[in-house]
Design a protein around this motif. Structure first.
Motif, PDB file in Angstrom:
ATOM      1  N   GLU A  93       0.848  -1.183   0.000  1.00  0.00           N
ATOM      2  CA  GLU A  93       0.000   0.000   0.000  1.00  0.00           C
ATOM      3  C   GLU A  93       0.885   1.234   0.000  1.00  0.00           C
ATOM      4  N   SER A  94       0.309   2.353  -0.368  1.00  0.00           N
ATOM      5  CA  SER A  94       1.099   3.584  -0.412  1.00  0.00           C
ATOM      6  C   SER A  94       1.614   3.939   0.974  1.00  0.00           C
ATOM      7  N   GLU A  95       2.849   4.372   1.011  1.00  0.00           N
ATOM      8  CA  GLU A  95       3.474   4.711   2.292  1.00  0.00           C
ATOM      9  C   GLU A  95       3.079   6.123   2.710  1.00  0.00           C
ATOM     10  N   ALA A  96       2.936   6.327   4.006  1.00  0.00           N
ATOM     11  CA  ALA A  96       2.630   7.640   4.559  1.00  0.00           C
ATOM     12  C   ALA A  96       3.782   8.084   5.454  1.00  0.00           C
ATOM     13  N   PRO A  97       3.960   9.382   5.641  1.00  0.00           N
ATOM     14  CA  PRO A  97       5.007   9.861   6.557  1.00  0.00           C
ATOM     15  C   PRO A  97       4.797   9.325   7.965  1.00  0.00           C
ATOM     16  N   TYR A  98       5.885   9.169   8.692  1.00  0.00           N
ATOM     17  CA  TYR A  98       5.817   8.588  10.038  1.00  0.00           C
ATOM     18  C   TYR A  98       4.885   9.383  10.939  1.00  0.00           C
ATOM     19  N   ASP A  99       4.953  10.709  10.868  1.00  0.00           N
ATOM     20  CA  ASP A  99       4.111  11.541  11.729  1.00  0.00           C
ATOM     21  C   ASP A  99       2.628  11.280  11.474  1.00  0.00           C
ATOM     22  N   GLU A 100       2.286  11.109  10.203  1.00  0.00           N
ATOM     23  CA  GLU A 100       0.889  10.840   9.860  1.00  0.00           C
ATOM     24  C   GLU A 100       0.445   9.489  10.388  1.00  0.00           C
ATOM     25  N   ARG A 104      -2.553   8.652  13.039  1.00  0.00           N
ATOM     26  CA  ARG A 104      -3.604   7.674  12.767  1.00  0.00           C
ATOM     27  C   ARG A 104      -3.703   6.664  13.908  1.00  0.00           C
ATOM     28  N   ARG A 105      -2.545   6.179  14.349  1.00  0.00           N
ATOM     29  CA  ARG A 105      -2.536   5.199  15.438  1.00  0.00           C
ATOM     30  C   ARG A 105      -3.124   5.786  16.712  1.00  0.00           C
ATOM     31  N   GLN A 106      -2.857   7.052  16.954  1.00  0.00           N
ATOM     32  CA  GLN A 106      -3.410   7.716  18.134  1.00  0.00           C
ATOM     33  C   GLN A 106      -4.931   7.779  18.050  1.00  0.00           C
ATOM     34  N   ALA A 108      -6.829   5.833  16.199  1.00  0.00           N
ATOM     35  CA  ALA A 108      -7.327   4.455  16.254  1.00  0.00           C
ATOM     36  C   ALA A 108      -7.412   3.962  17.695  1.00  0.00           C
ATOM     37  N   ALA A 109      -6.413   4.302  18.501  1.00  0.00           N
ATOM     38  CA  ALA A 109      -6.426   3.895  19.909  1.00  0.00           C
ATOM     39  C   ALA A 109      -7.600   4.542  20.643  1.00  0.00           C
ATOM     40  N   TYR A 110      -7.894   5.785  20.299  1.00  0.00           N
ATOM     41  CA  TYR A 110      -9.039   6.472  20.910  1.00  0.00           C
ATOM     42  C   TYR A 110     -10.334   5.746  20.567  1.00  0.00           C
ATOM     43  N   LEU A 111     -10.517   5.406  19.288  1.00  0.00           N
ATOM     44  CA  LEU A 111     -11.724   4.684  18.884  1.00  0.00           C
ATOM     45  C   LEU A 111     -11.796   3.309  19.529  1.00  0.00           C
ATOM     46  N   ASP A 112     -10.644   2.631  19.614  1.00  0.00           N
ATOM     47  CA  ASP A 112     -10.618   1.310  20.253  1.00  0.00           C
ATOM     48  C   ASP A 112     -11.194   1.368  21.664  1.00  0.00           C
ATOM     49  N   GLY A 113     -10.855   2.428  22.381  1.00  0.00           N
ATOM     50  CA  GLY A 113     -11.276   2.534  23.775  1.00  0.00           C
ATOM     51  C   GLY A 113     -12.690   3.056  23.974  1.00  0.00           C
ATOM     52  N   LYS A 114     -13.272   3.678  22.940  1.00  0.00           N
ATOM     53  CA  LYS A 114     -14.558   4.352  23.106  1.00  0.00           C
ATOM     54  C   LYS A 114     -15.732   3.679  22.402  1.00  0.00           C
ATOM     55  N   LEU A 115     -15.478   3.007  21.298  1.00  0.00           N
ATOM     56  CA  LEU A 115     -16.579   2.456  20.506  1.00  0.00           C
ATOM     57  C   LEU A 115     -17.249   1.280  21.217  1.00  0.00           C
ATOM     58  N   ARG A 116     -18.558   1.207  21.077  1.00  0.00           N
ATOM     59  CA  ARG A 116     -19.342   0.119  21.637  1.00  0.00           C
ATOM     60  C   ARG A 116     -20.254  -0.443  20.548  1.00  0.00           C
ATOM     61  N   GLY A 117     -20.508  -1.745  20.592  1.00  0.00           N
ATOM     62  CA  GLY A 117     -21.481  -2.330  19.679  1.00  0.00           C
ATOM     63  C   GLY A 117     -20.955  -2.675  18.307  1.00  0.00           C
ATOM     64  N   THR A 128      -0.663   0.336  10.224  1.00  0.00           N
ATOM     65  CA  THR A 128      -0.544   1.780   9.979  1.00  0.00           C
ATOM     66  C   THR A 128      -1.898   2.455   9.805  1.00  0.00           C
ATOM     67  N   TYR A 129      -2.975   1.688   9.877  1.00  0.00           N
ATOM     68  CA  TYR A 129      -4.334   2.238   9.808  1.00  0.00           C
ATOM     69  C   TYR A 129      -4.543   3.106   8.578  1.00  0.00           C
ATOM     70  N   GLN A 130      -4.189   2.537   7.423  1.00  0.00           N
ATOM     71  CA  GLN A 130      -4.600   3.174   6.171  1.00  0.00           C
ATOM     72  C   GLN A 130      -6.118   3.360   6.184  1.00  0.00           C
ATOM     73  N   GLN A 131      -6.792   2.388   6.758  1.00  0.00           N
ATOM     74  CA  GLN A 131      -8.221   2.508   7.025  1.00  0.00           C
ATOM     75  C   GLN A 131      -8.496   1.856   8.378  1.00  0.00           C
ATOM     76  N   TYR A 132      -9.405   2.454   9.128  1.00  0.00           N
ATOM     77  CA  TYR A 132      -9.816   1.895  10.417  1.00  0.00           C
ATOM     78  C   TYR A 132     -11.107   1.121  10.166  1.00  0.00           C
ATOM     79  N   VAL A 133     -10.977  -0.194  10.102  1.00  0.00           N
ATOM     80  CA  VAL A 133     -12.077  -1.045   9.654  1.00  0.00           C
ATOM     81  C   VAL A 133     -12.688  -1.799  10.824  1.00  0.00           C
ATOM     82  N   VAL A 134     -13.973  -1.546  11.056  1.00  0.00           N
ATOM     83  CA  VAL A 134     -14.702  -2.237  12.113  1.00  0.00           C
ATOM     84  C   VAL A 134     -15.655  -3.249  11.484  1.00  0.00           C
ATOM     85  N   ARG A 135     -16.190  -4.117  12.329  1.00  0.00           N
ATOM     86  CA  ARG A 135     -17.191  -5.089  11.887  1.00  0.00           C
ATOM     87  C   ARG A 135     -18.539  -4.700  12.486  1.00  0.00           C
ATOM     88  N   VAL A 136     -19.572  -4.776  11.648  1.00  0.00           N
ATOM     89  CA  VAL A 136     -20.935  -4.510  12.091  1.00  0.00           C
ATOM     90  C   VAL A 136     -21.790  -5.723  11.726  1.00  0.00           C
TER      91      VAL A 136
END
Length: 220
Positions: A93-100, A104-106, A108-117, A128-136
């Motif tokens: 996949e296309s590479e992104a700068p380290y800062d980006e 993204r990881r930050q 993603a970690a926030y969503l990991d801790g907050k999302l329900r259901g 690297t969370y090119q996309q943050y993919v959840v299951r519904v």
């Protein structure tokens, strides 16, 4: 790469059906036949045991596609290739700068801790969370597509990452059992984790999703 390795007419190349059609098209372009194998439900990349099941005497190569910022298990796939004398190729996949990536990881970690259901993605090595993919999952209750409409109605941009697996597309239609691929196509949803998102944006995403979380089965 396939052509330069001598892959061509009469050969088979194992590829994933979950994702873009370009890989199957590249196989067809050299005169070979794409053979679809199932994915690992956590990484959404080719599953090594499924690849092994898909092999025939005509198999010449396999193409691993890294998905959503999480790499395929190349160690296991290279081992399959070594045992059977196959060419093993990767599509990255296309590479992104380290800062980006760090931002993204930050998020993603926030969503990991907050999302329900919904089922949040596993971290995994090197994600690297090119996309943050959840299951519904549907489970007889509102399904992924209904969830998408409701979340968008609350002002959150989200997208279905793979609407139709390649083995169900015209020109590549196959009668093959790919249960994890089918399930992922029916259940996955990509939520935003762009570096440009503010804290308020992230709170809006959580609020929109969690407002619907009670409609879904709580245990996964």
């Amino acid at each position: 790469m396939l052509r330069s390795a001598g892959v061509g007419v009469g050969d088979e190349v194992v590829v994933p059906a979950f994702g873009n059609v370009e890989v199957a098209e590249a196989v067809a372009l050299v005169g070979a036949s794409p053979v679809f194998a199932d994915i690992d439900p956590d990484t959404y990349c080719l599953d090594a045991s499924a690849v092994e099941t898909a092999l025939t005497s005509r198999t010449a190569a396999l193409v691993a596609v890294h998905r959503f910022g999480r790499p395929a298990d190349m160690g296991a796939l290279h081992e399959v290739g070594r045992r059977h004398g196959l060419l093993v190729l990767e599509q990255g996949e296309s590479e992104a700068p380290y800062d980006e990536i760090a931002q993204r990881r930050q998020r993603a970690a926030y969503l990991d801790g907050k999302l329900r259901g919904v089922r949040t993605p596993g971290w995994g090595d090197g994600h690297t969370y090119q996309q943050y993919v959840v299951r519904v999952p549907g489970n007889g209750r509102p399904d992924r597509d209904a969830f998408v409409r409701a979340v968008r109605g609350r002002g959150v941009e989200c997208r279905v990452p793979v609407k139709t697996p390649v083995h169900r597309m015209p020109g590549f239609r196959r009668c093959v059992s790919l249960p994890e691929t089918e399930r992922a196509a029916d259940e996955t949803l990509a939520l935003p984790v762009d570096a440009s998102l503010t804290k308020r944006d992230m709170q809006r995403i959580v609020s929109a999703c969690n407002a619907l979380g009670g409609l879904l089965q709580p245990a996964f």
